[in-house]
Design an enzyme around this catalytic site. Structure first.
Site, PDB file in Angstrom:
ATOM      1  N   ALA A 147       0.927  -1.277  -0.042  1.00 55.91           N
ATOM      2  CA  ALA A 147       0.038  -0.047  -0.151  1.00 55.91           C
ATOM      3  C   ALA A 147       0.865   1.229   0.002  1.00 55.91           C
ATOM      4  O   ALA A 147       0.350   2.379  -0.440  1.00 55.91           O
ATOM      5  CB  ALA A 147      -1.011   0.015   1.225  1.00 55.91           C
TER       6      ALA A 147
ATOM      7  N   PHE B  19      -6.647   1.592   2.366  1.00 56.28           N
ATOM      8  CA  PHE B  19      -7.968   1.256   2.988  1.00 56.28           C
ATOM      9  C   PHE B  19      -8.178   0.651   4.116  1.00 56.28           C
ATOM     10  O   PHE B  19      -9.103   0.344   4.659  1.00 56.28           O
ATOM     11  CB  PHE B  19      -8.714   0.696   1.848  1.00 56.28           C
ATOM     12  CG  PHE B  19      -8.815   1.539   0.427  1.00 56.28           C
ATOM     13  CD1 PHE B  19      -9.572   2.693   0.540  1.00 56.28           C
ATOM     14  CD2 PHE B  19      -8.356   1.497  -0.678  1.00 56.28           C
ATOM     15  CE1 PHE B  19      -9.724   3.705  -0.497  1.00 56.28           C
ATOM     16  CE2 PHE B  19      -8.309   1.986  -1.642  1.00 56.28           C
ATOM     17  CZ  PHE B  19      -9.182   3.174  -1.776  1.00 56.28           C
TER      18      PHE B  19
ATOM     19  N   HIS C 288      -4.346  -9.405  -4.832  1.00 58.20           N
ATOM     20  CA  HIS C 288      -5.628  -8.862  -4.437  1.00 58.20           C
ATOM     21  C   HIS C 288      -6.510  -8.446  -5.605  1.00 58.20           C
ATOM     22  O   HIS C 288      -7.546  -7.740  -5.347  1.00 58.20           O
ATOM     23  CB  HIS C 288      -5.395  -7.894  -3.384  1.00 58.20           C
ATOM     24  CG  HIS C 288      -4.772  -8.258  -2.155  1.00 58.20           C
ATOM     25  ND1 HIS C 288      -4.378  -7.334  -1.159  1.00 58.20           N
ATOM     26  CD2 HIS C 288      -4.527  -9.382  -1.374  1.00 58.20           C
ATOM     27  CE1 HIS C 288      -3.696  -8.020  -0.132  1.00 58.20           C
ATOM     28  NE2 HIS C 288      -3.794  -9.254  -0.387  1.00 58.20           N
TER      29      HIS C 288
END
Ligand SMILES: [Zn+2]
Length: 258
Positions: free
Chosen positions: A22, A33, A121
């Site tokens: 991230a 998130f 993901h």
């Protein structure tokens, strides 16, 4: 400079692999998130699981309500200096593949070919029908939402339409995971960039690489559980470190016989 040391390792490696988290996306303005103060503070993640998405129209409505807000943030983001540097390393033949936890498509938009990106993901810019496997760009589905559709369904077969991201509670894409493990084991240099290695399977991919004999480098602002096993730990932003690595690798290439 620590980036010089990283550049030397990258230049000398036969099969360098990068693992991004991230931290690389936040430098493009995409919030993490899953972190405190993130989007999940405004929504209840337990209501945005795979089970609730598949389980009911109400669950899917909750999901798309969030997607309506989150997707424009992803769409507006631009690749940053770290994304561009990794694409350049690939062009220079100094990157075998990039394993990523990010779903924003920014590695590809920066110029990494899709076959060089392993998305653990999934990808938030693509949508598919779970019944007939029809596919769309997320932009198109977003226009449906803006036109008043609250729960999109497949115009061909009526099936459930779902972004190609991995939801909480959803099984990781088996092929991507297997490919990531294969890449990790085959690598001789494994560089973690912008990940604290906190979530499965992030923590064990670099461990696989280490066990297979690779050198580990960590570029992350905060400590990770594998720092102690890393040959080099750089506490800095990816966008500050990686462009210098590219420059140095280019210089090294210029001074050695091809
Ligand atoms: Zn369909």
């Amino acid at each position: 400079m620590t980036s010089d040391r990283l550049a030397e390792l990258v230049a000398a490696a036969q099969r360098p692999v990068v693992f991004t988290g991230a931290g690389v996306s936040t430098e493009s303005g995409i919030p993490d998130f899953r972190s405190a103060g993130g989007v999940w503070d405004r929504y209840d993640p337990s209501e945005l699981t795979w089970q609730s998405f598949i389980g009911s129209v109400a669950g899917r409505r909750r999901y798309w309500d969030v997607g309506r807000v989150v997707y424009p943030v992803i769409r507006a983001a631009e690749p940053n200096a770290a994304h561009r540097a990794l694409a350049e390393l690939y062009r220079l033949g100094r990157l075998s593949c990039c394993i990523t936890q990010n779903v924003d498509d920014l590695h590809q938009r920066a110029g990494l070919p899709p076959e060089a990106v392993i998305e653990l993901h999934g990808n938030a810019t693509r949508v598919r029908c779970l019944a007939c496997d029809a596919g769309w760009h997320r932009d198109e589905i977003h226009t449906w939402l803006e036109a008043g559709v609250d729960v999109p369904s497949c115009p061909t077969c009526g099936g459930i339409v779902k972004p190609r991201t991995v939801l909480f509670g959803e099984t990781m894409p088996r092929a991507a995971l297997a490919e990531a493990e294969r890449c990790a084991r085959a690598s001789d240099l494994f560089v973690v960039v912008g990940s604290s290695l906190a979530v499965y399977p992030a923590a064990y991919l670099p461990a696989h690489a280490l066990d297979a004999g690779a050198t580990l480098v960590v570029v992350n602002l905060t400590p990770t559980r594998l720092d102690a096993r890393a040959a080099l730990v750089i506490r800095a932003r990816a966008g500050e470190v990686l462009p210098g690595v590219v420059e140095h690798v280019r210089a090294l290439k210029g001074t050695t016989r091809e």
